[in-house]
Design a protein around this motif. Structure first.
Motif, PDB file in Angstrom:
ATOM      1  N   SER A 125     -24.826  52.689  26.259  1.00  0.00           N
ATOM      2  CA  SER A 125     -25.453  52.367  24.983  1.00  0.00           C
ATOM      3  C   SER A 125     -25.096  53.437  23.961  1.00  0.00           C
ATOM      4  N   GLY A 126     -25.129  53.046  22.698  1.00  0.00           N
ATOM      5  CA  GLY A 126     -24.823  53.993  21.634  1.00  0.00           C
ATOM      6  C   GLY A 126     -23.376  54.007  21.217  1.00  0.00           C
ATOM      7  N   ARG A 127     -22.558  53.163  21.846  1.00  0.00           N
ATOM      8  CA  ARG A 127     -21.138  53.055  21.504  1.00  0.00           C
ATOM      9  C   ARG A 127     -20.714  51.604  21.640  1.00  0.00           C
ATOM     10  N   THR A 128     -19.676  51.232  20.899  1.00  0.00           N
ATOM     11  CA  THR A 128     -19.097  49.902  21.088  1.00  0.00           C
ATOM     12  C   THR A 128     -18.078  49.978  22.216  1.00  0.00           C
ATOM     13  N   PRO A 129     -17.888  48.893  22.971  1.00  0.00           N
ATOM     14  CA  PRO A 129     -17.004  48.930  24.146  1.00  0.00           C
ATOM     15  C   PRO A 129     -15.575  49.347  23.837  1.00  0.00           C
ATOM     16  N   ASN A 130     -15.079  49.109  22.626  1.00  0.00           N
ATOM     17  CA  ASN A 130     -13.689  49.470  22.344  1.00  0.00           C
ATOM     18  C   ASN A 130     -13.538  50.937  21.966  1.00  0.00           C
ATOM     19  N   SER A 131     -14.597  51.707  22.060  1.00  0.00           N
ATOM     20  CA  SER A 131     -14.522  53.119  21.678  1.00  0.00           C
ATOM     21  C   SER A 131     -14.726  54.078  22.842  1.00  0.00           C
ATOM     22  N   TYR A 132     -14.800  53.544  24.075  1.00  0.00           N
ATOM     23  CA  TYR A 132     -14.947  54.453  25.205  1.00  0.00           C
ATOM     24  C   TYR A 132     -14.236  53.887  26.428  1.00  0.00           C
ATOM     25  N   THR A 133     -13.810  54.797  27.263  1.00  0.00           N
ATOM     26  CA  THR A 133     -13.232  54.459  28.541  1.00  0.00           C
ATOM     27  C   THR A 133     -14.210  54.887  29.632  1.00  0.00           C
ATOM     28  N   THR A 134     -14.132  54.264  30.783  1.00  0.00           N
ATOM     29  CA  THR A 134     -15.090  54.515  31.857  1.00  0.00           C
ATOM     30  C   THR A 134     -14.382  54.924  33.137  1.00  0.00           C
ATOM     31  N   GLY A 135     -14.988  55.847  33.822  1.00  0.00           N
ATOM     32  CA  GLY A 135     -14.503  56.244  35.129  1.00  0.00           C
ATOM     33  C   GLY A 135     -15.620  56.258  36.145  1.00  0.00           C
ATOM     34  N   TRP A 136     -15.285  55.971  37.371  1.00  0.00           N
ATOM     35  CA  TRP A 136     -16.222  56.093  38.486  1.00  0.00           C
ATOM     36  C   TRP A 136     -15.759  57.255  39.360  1.00  0.00           C
ATOM     37  N   PHE A 137     -16.696  58.089  39.717  1.00  0.00           N
ATOM     38  CA  PHE A 137     -16.433  59.233  40.575  1.00  0.00           C
ATOM     39  C   PHE A 137     -17.446  59.214  41.705  1.00  0.00           C
ATOM     40  N   ARG A 138     -17.168  59.969  42.755  1.00  0.00           N
ATOM     41  CA  ARG A 138     -18.120  60.075  43.842  1.00  0.00           C
ATOM     42  C   ARG A 138     -18.103  61.486  44.405  1.00  0.00           C
ATOM     43  N   GLN A 139     -19.219  61.835  45.003  1.00  0.00           N
ATOM     44  CA  GLN A 139     -19.336  63.154  45.615  1.00  0.00           C
ATOM     45  C   GLN A 139     -20.122  63.026  46.907  1.00  0.00           C
ATOM     46  N   ALA A 140     -19.463  63.388  47.986  1.00  0.00           N
ATOM     47  CA  ALA A 140     -20.105  63.395  49.297  1.00  0.00           C
ATOM     48  C   ALA A 140     -20.642  64.798  49.569  1.00  0.00           C
ATOM     49  N   PRO A 141     -21.620  64.925  50.449  1.00  0.00           N
ATOM     50  CA  PRO A 141     -22.189  66.248  50.750  1.00  0.00           C
ATOM     51  C   PRO A 141     -21.114  67.233  51.190  1.00  0.00           C
ATOM     52  N   GLY A 142     -21.113  68.384  50.560  1.00  0.00           N
ATOM     53  CA  GLY A 142     -20.167  69.418  50.921  1.00  0.00           C
ATOM     54  C   GLY A 142     -18.762  69.223  50.401  1.00  0.00           C
ATOM     55  N   LYS A 143     -18.573  68.188  49.602  1.00  0.00           N
ATOM     56  CA  LYS A 143     -17.239  67.911  49.058  1.00  0.00           C
ATOM     57  C   LYS A 143     -17.256  67.943  47.539  1.00  0.00           C
ATOM     58  N   GLU A 144     -16.071  68.079  46.970  1.00  0.00           N
ATOM     59  CA  GLU A 144     -15.959  68.075  45.524  1.00  0.00           C
ATOM     60  C   GLU A 144     -16.042  66.645  44.985  1.00  0.00           C
ATOM     61  N   ARG A 145     -16.410  66.561  43.712  1.00  0.00           N
ATOM     62  CA  ARG A 145     -16.438  65.266  43.062  1.00  0.00           C
ATOM     63  C   ARG A 145     -15.010  64.738  42.944  1.00  0.00           C
ATOM     64  N   GLU A 146     -14.825  63.472  43.274  1.00  0.00           N
ATOM     65  CA  GLU A 146     -13.489  62.898  43.246  1.00  0.00           C
ATOM     66  C   GLU A 146     -13.445  61.605  42.453  1.00  0.00           C
ATOM     67  N   PHE A 147     -12.296  61.364  41.869  1.00  0.00           N
ATOM     68  CA  PHE A 147     -12.049  60.151  41.106  1.00  0.00           C
ATOM     69  C   PHE A 147     -12.010  58.951  42.049  1.00  0.00           C
ATOM     70  N   VAL A 148     -12.616  57.854  41.619  1.00  0.00           N
ATOM     71  CA  VAL A 148     -12.579  56.620  42.384  1.00  0.00           C
ATOM     72  C   VAL A 148     -11.786  55.548  41.638  1.00  0.00           C
ATOM     73  N   ALA A 149     -12.172  55.293  40.375  1.00  0.00           N
ATOM     74  CA  ALA A 149     -11.507  54.248  39.590  1.00  0.00           C
ATOM     75  C   ALA A 149     -11.758  54.501  38.113  1.00  0.00           C
ATOM     76  N   GLY A 150     -10.832  53.996  37.287  1.00  0.00           N
ATOM     77  CA  GLY A 150     -10.984  54.127  35.847  1.00  0.00           C
ATOM     78  C   GLY A 150     -10.490  52.876  35.150  1.00  0.00           C
ATOM     79  N   ILE A 151     -11.047  52.637  33.978  1.00  0.00           N
ATOM     80  CA  ILE A 151     -10.636  51.483  33.182  1.00  0.00           C
ATOM     81  C   ILE A 151     -10.550  51.900  31.728  1.00  0.00           C
ATOM     82  N   SER A 152      -9.518  51.393  31.052  1.00  0.00           N
ATOM     83  CA  SER A 152      -9.341  51.722  29.642  1.00  0.00           C
ATOM     84  C   SER A 152     -10.335  50.939  28.789  1.00  0.00           C
ATOM     85  N   SER A 153     -10.488  51.334  27.544  1.00  0.00           N
ATOM     86  CA  SER A 153     -11.435  50.638  26.682  1.00  0.00           C
ATOM     87  C   SER A 153     -10.999  49.204  26.421  1.00  0.00           C
ATOM     88  N   SER A 154      -9.696  48.954  26.432  1.00  0.00           N
ATOM     89  CA  SER A 154      -9.196  47.590  26.234  1.00  0.00           C
ATOM     90  C   SER A 154      -9.419  46.722  27.464  1.00  0.00           C
TER      91      SER A 154
END
Length: 129
Positions: A25-54
Motif C-alpha cells: 500500500s502507498g504505491r501504485t503497482p507500476n512504481s515498485y518491484t517485489t522480491g521474496w526472500f527467506r531465512q532459515a535458522p542459523g542461515k543468511e537471508r537468501e533470495f527466492v524470487a523476484g518480479i519486475s513492476s511490469s
C-alpha cells in the motif's frame, strides 16, 4: 507511507503446496518491484524470487526453479508466491520486500536483499518430511 503486508503462512508435508501473498500500500503497482526472500535458522537471508513492476520479468533461485512461481495482480496491488512440491529444506521465514523504481526500470527485478527498502513482517513456512 509504504506498507508491506504478507499472508499465507503454514505447515505442509513434503510435496505439498502453499501460496504466499504480499500487498503493498502507498504505491501504485507500476512504481515498485517485489522480491521474496527467506531465512532459515542459523542461515543468511537468501533470495527466492523476484518480479519486475511490469510483471514481464521474473527470476528465481536455482533451488526453487520449476517449483515456485511469482506473479502479480496489479488490480489488487498484490504479488503472490505459489510454492509447489515443497521440500523440508524450504522451511524458513519468508519475507516479501518492495523496492521503488523509476519509469525506465519497469522490467528489472533485484536479487539482493540490500536493494529493498520496505519489508513485510515475515511468515513461517514449515515443511515436514
Amino acid at each position: 507511507q509504504v506498507q508491506v503486508a504478507q499472508s499465507g503462512a503454514g505447515s505442509v508435508q513434503a510435496g505439498g503446496s502453499l501460496i504466499l501473498s504480499c500487498t503493498v500500500s502507498g504505491r501504485t503497482p507500476n512504481s515498485y518491484t517485489t522480491g521474496w526472500f527467506r531465512q532459515a535458522p542459523g542461515k543468511e537471508r537468501e533470495f527466492v524470487a523476484g518480479i519486475s513492476s511490469s510483471g514481464r520479468s521474473t527470476g528465481y533461485a536455482d533451488s526453487v526453479k520449476g517449483r515456485f512461481t511469482i506473479s502479480r495482480d496489479s488490480a489488487k496491488k498484490t504479488d503472490y508466491l505459489q510454492m509447489n512440491n515443497l521440500k523440508p529444506e524450504d522451511t524458513a521465514v519468508y519475507y516479501c520486500a518492495s523496492k521503488n523504481i523509476g519509469p525506465f526500470m519497469r522490467d528489472l527485478y533485484y536479487a539482493r536483499w540490500v536493494d529493498y527498502g520496505y519489508w513485510g513482517q515475515g511468515t513461517q513456512v514449515t515443511v515436514s518430511s
